[in-house]
Design an enzyme around this catalytic site. Structure first.
Site, PDB file in Angstrom:
ATOM      1  N   ASP A 246     -12.829   5.423   2.570  1.00  0.00           N
ATOM      2  CA  ASP A 246     -11.399   5.543   2.871  1.00  0.00           C
ATOM      3  C   ASP A 246     -11.026   7.000   3.145  1.00  0.00           C
ATOM      4  OD1 ASP A 246      -8.632   5.627   2.923  1.00  0.00           O
ATOM      5  OD2 ASP A 246      -8.345   4.403   1.135  1.00  0.00           O
TER       6      ASP A 246
ATOM      7  N   LYS B 138       2.865  11.612  -3.279  1.00  0.00           N
ATOM      8  CA  LYS B 138       1.994  10.803  -4.129  1.00  0.00           C
ATOM      9  C   LYS B 138       1.048  11.697  -4.951  1.00  0.00           C
ATOM     10  CE  LYS B 138      -1.426   7.088  -3.689  1.00  0.00           C
ATOM     11  NZ  LYS B 138      -1.980   6.141  -2.705  1.00  0.00           N
TER      12      LYS B 138
ATOM     13  N   GLU C 168      -6.953   0.593  -4.702  1.00  0.00           N
ATOM     14  CA  GLU C 168      -6.998   0.523  -3.245  1.00  0.00           C
ATOM     15  C   GLU C 168      -8.327  -0.015  -2.711  1.00  0.00           C
ATOM     16  OE1 GLU C 168      -5.815   4.476  -2.183  1.00  0.00           O
ATOM     17  OE2 GLU C 168      -3.779   4.135  -2.914  1.00  0.00           O
TER      18      GLU C 168
ATOM     19  N   ASP D 131       0.882  -1.169   0.000  1.00  0.00           N
ATOM     20  CA  ASP D 131       0.000   0.000   0.000  1.00  0.00           C
ATOM     21  C   ASP D 131       0.915   1.213   0.000  1.00  0.00           C
ATOM     22  OD1 ASP D 131      -1.610   2.179   0.620  1.00  0.00           O
ATOM     23  OD2 ASP D 131      -2.289   1.398   2.557  1.00  0.00           O
TER      24      ASP D 131
HETATM   25  P1  ADP Z   1      -2.985   7.525   3.529  1.00  0.00           P
HETATM   26  O1  ADP Z   1      -3.888   6.505   2.949  1.00  0.00           O
HETATM   27  O2  ADP Z   1      -3.284   8.905   3.062  1.00  0.00           O
HETATM   28  O3  ADP Z   1      -1.563   7.181   3.438  1.00  0.00           O
HETATM   29  P2  ADP Z   1      -3.627   6.637   6.248  1.00  0.00           P
HETATM   30  O4  ADP Z   1      -4.717   5.719   5.933  1.00  0.00           O
HETATM   31  O5  ADP Z   1      -2.383   6.057   6.758  1.00  0.00           O
HETATM   32  O6  ADP Z   1      -3.325   7.648   5.073  1.00  0.00           O
HETATM   33  O7  ADP Z   1      -4.204   7.693   7.312  1.00  0.00           O
HETATM   34  C1  ADP Z   1      -3.426   8.670   7.879  1.00  0.00           C
HETATM   35  C2  ADP Z   1      -4.295   9.546   8.759  1.00  0.00           C
HETATM   36  O8  ADP Z   1      -4.896   8.750   9.775  1.00  0.00           O
HETATM   37  C3  ADP Z   1      -3.521  10.639   9.434  1.00  0.00           C
HETATM   38  O9  ADP Z   1      -4.202  11.858   9.281  1.00  0.00           O
HETATM   39  C4  ADP Z   1      -3.548  10.195  10.904  1.00  0.00           C
HETATM   40  O10 ADP Z   1      -3.549  11.295  11.793  1.00  0.00           O
HETATM   41  C5  ADP Z   1      -4.840   9.448  10.985  1.00  0.00           C
HETATM   42  N1  ADP Z   1      -4.862   8.538  12.126  1.00  0.00           N
HETATM   43  C6  ADP Z   1      -4.123   7.417  12.315  1.00  0.00           C
HETATM   44  N2  ADP Z   1      -4.418   6.864  13.505  1.00  0.00           N
HETATM   45  C7  ADP Z   1      -5.361   7.640  14.079  1.00  0.00           C
HETATM   46  C8  ADP Z   1      -6.071   7.593  15.330  1.00  0.00           C
HETATM   47  N3  ADP Z   1      -5.846   6.647  16.213  1.00  0.00           N
HETATM   48  N4  ADP Z   1      -6.974   8.575  15.569  1.00  0.00           N
HETATM   49  C9  ADP Z   1      -7.193   9.545  14.684  1.00  0.00           C
HETATM   50  N5  ADP Z   1      -6.567   9.648  13.506  1.00  0.00           N
HETATM   51  C10 ADP Z   1      -5.653   8.711  13.210  1.00  0.00           C
HETATM   52 MG    MG Z   2      -4.526   4.873   2.094  1.00  0.00          MG
END
Ligand code: ADP
Ligand code: MG
Length: 571
Positions: free
Chosen positions: A172, A72, A149, A10
């Site tokens: 998502d 990205k 995704e 991912d």
């Molecule tokens: P991407 O798909 O854009 O790479 P992710 O799915 O990894 O992103 O999500 C990242 C986001 O999730 C960030 O904004 C992060 O702050 C939020 N996040 C991760 N864990 C938590 C949590 N426990 N509570 C609130 N927000 C969270």
């Molecule tokens: Mg993602």
């Protein structure tokens, strides 16, 4: 085929993750810090050192100009980033993340991965997909497949175990992007039926809300003297920490440490939720668009699955529960679902036990069509108007045909320019090619030309133009020059596409059913005849639409009706 290790990745905007298919199940691989997520961040120094992931993110506070995240978003563009004097393309940066993930797999298993399934957003166009492939190659990984995704997430949530027509809505919400997709199986094939989103909405925006809430409460003294970008980086990092804390607590500390001095204030979940109400409202639109594009009723959704770290926020879950009138499914860790699904696809590709039955397809991310002219009420021509032939969100592989007519008297040829995009004005879309066919000279509008588009997941578009009156045909295959697939591969794809070109009206099974229905229609009178007539019209309409799903439904209805009538027959 390579025998090396195949992993699922991912490659996210905010975080990336890698997983393996092992002993019949997908399994995440932790990084050197023991974490399943690696921030998609890169930092460089003048002396040629580089950092990826958490370490790069740490440098964000001290060296914001030498550190980059969210690259990205630049994939498929010509933009570059210069960090500490070194210029890098978005592919280079993504490759650094991929390489770091491959290092982690090697450290964990003792074997270096040689190939990967990489996930991309469903809305990525061909150029963005190609850039992702290139990133894999730069990182020394053979990219065996790119999958969407939401498709990966749906696989991780067990879509393939549900059977046909059990659509999932994949919700998502990541760090900076919001994607809603509707995924389902149809005749053993996993399809993204529609996707919509807001590529400027994610956890980052909730951080900004929190900064706005908390910053005025801080005793600003030490912050004041900082350069704007450093100050912003520090506040954002603090906000993210606080926001995570608020996921599990009613109240949390918002703390910024500047040169050893800590500034702090308390924020309640209630105040945060209130401040975030505007963002939460924006979650609704893409959901509605995806449902509308897929023609799936909200009640028909089998599950609403949560993906992306930001869906962990209670404020988001509450909003969703209200929106759908039921609880979303969070049985798979929302941060891990996409990587786990990529590993399931990797398992499929390597012939993993029990998985052979699932096939995966995609939708066309943008409409494909040609330029046309139309005449307004005053008889004036308007050129360069886009006529889509394969609509956005059509499941691919797909084949569709449209008929066009000559516009001028004694016109000698017709030229079609082929475009990808959504804009009515073709000049705003991406031009893919051009095809010209000679036509017999006749008064305007008297010569018809059939244009057929056939498109597959690898981005191979075949255009067939035929003039029924003369039997003349022209064919054009649009493949990307940069696509490194071998000639054999392309020939194979074309063979596969060849099969698709039969118009559903001419398919043997459909022809036979039509004939049977017409016989029945002739053999009855009154009400029964009306009912057969209706089912027949429905089936013909479905055949004309060339939509496999509509055809399947109408075919089933008509066949059932004819069977019932036959069963009641006295003979
Ligand atoms: P991407 O798909 O854009 O790479 P992710 O799915 O990894 O992103 O999500 C990242 C986001 O999730 C960030 O904004 C992060 O702050 C939020 N996040 C991760 N864990 C938590 C949590 N426990 N509570 C609130 N927000 C969270
Ligand atoms: Mg993602």
């Amino acid at each position: 085929m390579t025998a090396g290790m195949l992993v699922g990745i991912d490659l996210g905007t905010t975080n990336s993750a890698v997983a393996l298919w092992r002993d019949g199940a997908p399994e995440l691989v932790p990084n050197a810090l023991g974490r399943m997520l690696t921030p998609s961040a890169v930092s460089l120094s003048r002396d040629g050192q580089s950092w990826v992931g958490e370490a790069a993110l740490d440098r964000m506070a001290t060296h914001p100009a030498d550190t980059v995240t969210s690259f990205k978003r630049m994939m498929g563009t010509a933009s570059t980033v210069t960090l500490a004097g070194t210029t890098l393309t978005p592919e280079d940066l993504s490759a650094m993340v991929l390489r770091s993930l491959a290092d982690d797999v090697e450290a964990a298993t003792g074997e270096r991965p040689t190939a990967a399934v990489i996930t991309v957003p469903a809305y990525f166009n061909e150029r963005q997909r190609r850039a992702t492939r290139r990133a894999g190659e730069i990182a020394g990984l053979e990219v065996r497949r790119l999958i969407n995704e939401p498709t990966a997430a749906a696989l991780a949530f067990g879509l393939a175990d549900r059977g046909d027509r059990e659509p999932f809505l994949v919700f998502d919400l990541g760090g900076g992007t919001f994607d809603v997709s509707i995924v389902e199986m149809f005749e053993g094939i996993v399809e993204v039926r529609a996707s919509a989103g807001d590529n400027r909405l994610g956890g980052d925006d909730f951080d900004a809300v929190l900064v706005r809430l908390a910053e005025p409460l801080l005793d600003a003294g030490v912050l004041e003297g900082l350069p704007a970008d450093r100050r912003h980086a520090l506040l954002t990092l603090a906000a993210e920490r606080t926001r995570r804390a608020l996921t599990t607590a009613e109240e949390a500390e918002f703390t910024v440490v500047v040169d050893g001095e800590a500034l702090s204030t308390r924020v309640t979940a209630e105040a945060f939720e209130e401040a975030a109400a505007g963002l939460v409202k924006r979650l609704r639109d893409p959901v509605i668009r995806a449902l509308r594009d897929s023609h799936i009723d909200v009640k028909a959704l089998s599950d609403i699955v949560l993906v992306g770290g930001a869906t962990r926020m209670p404020v988001v879950r509450k909003a969703l529960t209200r929106m759908f009138g039921r609880f979303p499914n969070a049985t798979v860790h929302p941060d891990h679902a996409v990587a786990l699904g990529a590993a399931i696809q990797a398992g499929l590709l390597s012939g993993g036990g029990g998985l052979e039955e699932i096939r995966i397809t995609d939708v066309a991310p943008f409409a494909l069509g040609v330029n046309t002219s139309t005449r307004d009420a005053h008889g004036r021509f308007h050129d360069d108007i886009f006529a889509p032939i394969i609509e956005r969100n059509t499941p691919v592989p797909a084949s569709r045909m449209e008929r066009f007519f000559t516009l001028g008297d004694n016109q000698r040829q017709v030229t079609f320019a082929i475009y990808q995009g959504e804009a009515r004005d073709v000049k705003k879309n991406v031009k893919l090619g051009e095809l010209t066919v000679p036509v017999p000279p006749r008064p305007a509008g008297e010569v018809g030309v059939n244009v057929r588009f056939t498109y597959d997941t690898s981005g191979l578009l075949e255009v067939d133009v035929a003039v029924p009156e003369t039997g003349l045909t022209r064919n054009l295959v649009i493949v990307d020059e940069e696509d490194r697939r071998s000639k054999g591969d392309i020939a194979e794809s074309r063979k596969r596409l060849e099969k698709l070109k039969v118009h559903p009206r001419e398919e043997a099974g459909n022809v036979a059913l039509l004939a049977r229905a017409e016989r029945a229609f002739e053999g009855f009178t009154g009400h029964v005849r009306d009912v057969i007539g209706q089912a027949l019209t429905e089936f013909q309409g479905a055949l004309d639409s060339q939509e496999p799903r509509r055809i399947a439904d109408a075919r089933e209805g008509l066949a059932r009706l004819l069977d019932e009538i036959d069963a009641r027959s006295p003979l």
